[in-house]
Design an enzyme around this catalytic site. Structure first.
Site, PDB file in Angstrom:
ATOM      1  CE  LYS A   1      -4.027  -1.843   2.460  1.00 22.81           C
ATOM      2  NZ  LYS A   1      -5.035  -1.420   1.472  1.00 22.81           N
TER       3      LYS A   1
ATOM      4  NE  ARG B   1       8.641 -14.704  31.109  1.00 23.30           N
ATOM      5  CZ  ARG B   1       9.540 -15.097  30.198  1.00 23.30           C
ATOM      6  NH1 ARG B   1      10.736 -14.529  30.150  1.00 23.30           N
ATOM      7  NH2 ARG B   1       9.255 -16.052  29.347  1.00 23.30           N
TER       8      ARG B   1
ATOM      9  CG  ASP C   1       5.173  -3.143  20.292  1.00 24.94           C
ATOM     10  OD1 ASP C   1       4.605  -4.140  20.780  1.00 24.94           O
ATOM     11  OD2 ASP C   1       6.188  -2.633  20.794  1.00 24.94           O
TER      12      ASP C   1
ATOM     13  NE  ARG D   1      11.239   3.773  13.342  1.00 27.18           N
ATOM     14  CZ  ARG D   1      12.108   3.183  14.159  1.00 27.18           C
ATOM     15  NH1 ARG D   1      13.350   2.967  13.778  1.00 27.18           N
ATOM     16  NH2 ARG D   1      11.730   2.806  15.380  1.00 27.18           N
TER      17      ARG D   1
ATOM     18  CD  GLU E   1       4.428   1.103  17.614  1.00 29.26           C
ATOM     19  OE1 GLU E   1       3.960   1.123  18.759  1.00 29.26           O
ATOM     20  OE2 GLU E   1       5.666   1.017  17.389  1.00 29.26           O
TER      21      GLU E   1
ATOM     22  CB  ALA F   1      13.950   8.820  16.861  1.00 28.91           C
ATOM     23  CB  THR F   2      18.449   6.866  14.586  1.00 25.35           C
ATOM     24  OG1 THR F   2      17.313   6.642  13.764  1.00 25.35           O
ATOM     25  CG2 THR F   2      19.451   5.745  14.383  1.00 25.35           C
TER      26      THR F   2
ATOM     27  CD  GLU G   1      16.058   8.916  23.067  1.00 22.19           C
ATOM     28  OE1 GLU G   1      15.881   8.814  24.293  1.00 22.19           O
ATOM     29  OE2 GLU G   1      15.629   8.066  22.254  1.00 22.19           O
ATOM     30  CG  HIS G   2      17.210   3.276  20.358  1.00 22.54           C
ATOM     31  ND1 HIS G   2      16.354   2.842  21.350  1.00 22.54           N
ATOM     32  CD2 HIS G   2      17.807   2.173  19.853  1.00 22.54           C
ATOM     33  CE1 HIS G   2      16.444   1.532  21.435  1.00 22.54           C
ATOM     34  NE2 HIS G   2      17.305   1.094  20.544  1.00 22.54           N
TER      35      HIS G   2
HETATM   36  P1  GTP Z   1       5.777   0.738  24.550  1.00 22.41           P
HETATM   37  O1  GTP Z   1       5.380  -0.127  25.692  1.00 22.41           O
HETATM   38  O2  GTP Z   1       7.249   1.091  24.529  1.00 22.41           O
HETATM   39  O3  GTP Z   1       5.327   0.172  23.235  1.00 22.41           O
HETATM   40  O4  GTP Z   1       5.053   2.115  24.791  1.00 22.41           O
HETATM   41  P2  GTP Z   1       3.729   2.713  24.169  1.00 22.41           P
HETATM   42  O5  GTP Z   1       2.794   1.631  23.829  1.00 22.41           O
HETATM   43  O6  GTP Z   1       3.286   3.832  25.034  1.00 22.41           O
HETATM   44  O7  GTP Z   1       4.225   3.223  22.783  1.00 22.41           O
HETATM   45  P3  GTP Z   1       4.689   4.598  22.163  1.00 22.41           P
HETATM   46  O8  GTP Z   1       3.727   4.838  21.057  1.00 22.41           O
HETATM   47  O9  GTP Z   1       4.887   5.694  23.148  1.00 22.41           O
HETATM   48  O10 GTP Z   1       6.127   4.187  21.589  1.00 22.41           O
HETATM   49  C1  GTP Z   1       6.303   3.051  20.813  1.00 22.41           C
HETATM   50  C2  GTP Z   1       7.621   3.074  20.063  1.00 22.41           C
HETATM   51  O11 GTP Z   1       7.972   4.398  19.637  1.00 22.41           O
HETATM   52  C3  GTP Z   1       8.834   2.620  20.811  1.00 22.41           C
HETATM   53  O12 GTP Z   1       8.941   1.228  20.805  1.00 22.41           O
HETATM   54  C4  GTP Z   1       9.969   3.289  20.012  1.00 22.41           C
HETATM   55  O13 GTP Z   1      10.214   2.603  18.806  1.00 22.41           O
HETATM   56  C5  GTP Z   1       9.364   4.626  19.690  1.00 22.41           C
HETATM   57  N1  GTP Z   1       9.662   5.619  20.736  1.00 22.41           N
HETATM   58  C6  GTP Z   1       8.806   6.074  21.672  1.00 22.41           C
HETATM   59  N2  GTP Z   1       9.407   6.965  22.476  1.00 22.41           N
HETATM   60  C7  GTP Z   1      10.681   7.091  22.044  1.00 22.41           C
HETATM   61  C8  GTP Z   1      11.824   7.866  22.477  1.00 22.41           C
HETATM   62  O14 GTP Z   1      11.763   8.623  23.431  1.00 22.41           O
HETATM   63  N3  GTP Z   1      12.980   7.710  21.768  1.00 22.41           N
HETATM   64  C9  GTP Z   1      13.073   6.884  20.703  1.00 22.41           C
HETATM   65  N4  GTP Z   1      14.255   6.805  20.077  1.00 22.41           N
HETATM   66  N5  GTP Z   1      12.035   6.129  20.269  1.00 22.41           N
HETATM   67  C10 GTP Z   1      10.855   6.227  20.934  1.00 22.41           C
HETATM   68 MG    MG Z   2       3.879   0.241  21.967  1.00 18.29          MG
END
Ligand code: GTP
Ligand code: MG
Length: 211
Positions: free
Chosen positions: A32, A67, A84, A89, A151, A163-164, A166-167
């Site tokens: 898509k 867990r 997720d 992405r 997701e 984001a890359t 920061e991670h």
């Molecule tokens: P999770 O339990 O982590 O899935 O939290 P959530 O369900 O509240 O999800 P959220 O939508 O906030 O974030 C999901 C995904 O977004 C993460 O698994 C990351 O890939 C990305 N993400 C969210 N916050 C950050 C961040 O502060 N830094 C970076 N690098 N990635 C982020």
């Molecule tokens: Mg999530």
């Protein structure tokens, strides 16, 4: 002990089989997105998608998250607890493209948008920006249809850069990084956001008559 190991192995194998449908959902969504990218480009001489990556969460990661969050280890219900398992992405050139791609997906009758988290309108406290969608799409199998959640993270190149890195820098901190980093991190996110704004206005000036 030996039976525990055998149980664990058979659980992992069972889980792996169930993950196949998430791979198919990703393939449907990738098609898509590729169509939208190519067709929009051919009509408007602007491709709203720079690149796309995807992944299915590894079985070990799924078990660990169930867990950690205290969810039951019930393979029939993993999709109810985790949003997720399948992740796509989408990296776009400009902020307007992020919302454009979302709108184009939302118009498709077989794509249900279950949830939207707009971390562009409201960035996270550390400065993280992206548009997150939980979508559900049908996957047609030999004997049934499954509606599978994916997701989708939509972001610009500047958001992805931030984001890359920061991670890479802070993934080892479960929660937020130490206080003395937070201000600096936030300010780098603001620089990325300003870069997006300035690039967006250049884009508007150049393409103002096109779309
Ligand atoms: P999770 O339990 O982590 O899935 O939290 P959530 O369900 O509240 O999800 P959220 O939508 O906030 O974030 C999901 C995904 O977004 C993460 O698994 C990351 O890939 C990305 N993400 C969210 N916050 C950050 C961040 O502060 N830094 C970076 N690098 N990635 C982020
Ligand atoms: Mg999530």
């Amino acid at each position: 002990m030996v039976t525990d190991l055998a149980d664990d192995l058979s659980l992992l194998r069972d889980l792996e089989r169930r993950l196949l449908v998430y791979k198919f959902a990703i393939e449907e969504l990738m098609t898509k997105l590729r169509i939208l990218s190519e067709e929009f480009d051919s009509v408007h001489q602007h491709d709203p998608i720079e690149h796309i990556t995807n992944r299915v969460k590894k079985p070990e990661g799924i078990l660990e998250k169930l867990r950690r969050k205290g969810f039951p280890l019930d393979l029939d219900a993993i999709g109810d607890w985790l949003d997720d398992i399948a992740g796509v992405r989408v990296v776009c050139p400009f902020v307007s493209d992020v919302y454009r791609v979302k709108a184009m997906l939302a118009r498709q009758h077989d794509v249900e948008i279950l949830r939207t988290k707009d971390y562009i309108a409201t960035p996270k406290p550390n400065g993280y920006r992206s548009l997150h969608l939980i979508v559900r799409i049908p996957v047609f199998l030999s004997d049934r249809v499954e509606h599978v959640k994916v997701e989708v993270q939509l972001r610009t190149i500047a958001m992805d850069f931030w984001a890359t890195l920061e991670h890479k820098l802070f993934y080892k901190y479960d929660d937020s990084p130490p206080a003395d980093f937070v201000g600096e991190l936030m300010s780098t996110a603001m620089i990325a956001a300003q870069l997006d704004d300035r690039m967006e206005s250049l884009h508007r000036r150049i393409h103002q008559d096109d779309h």
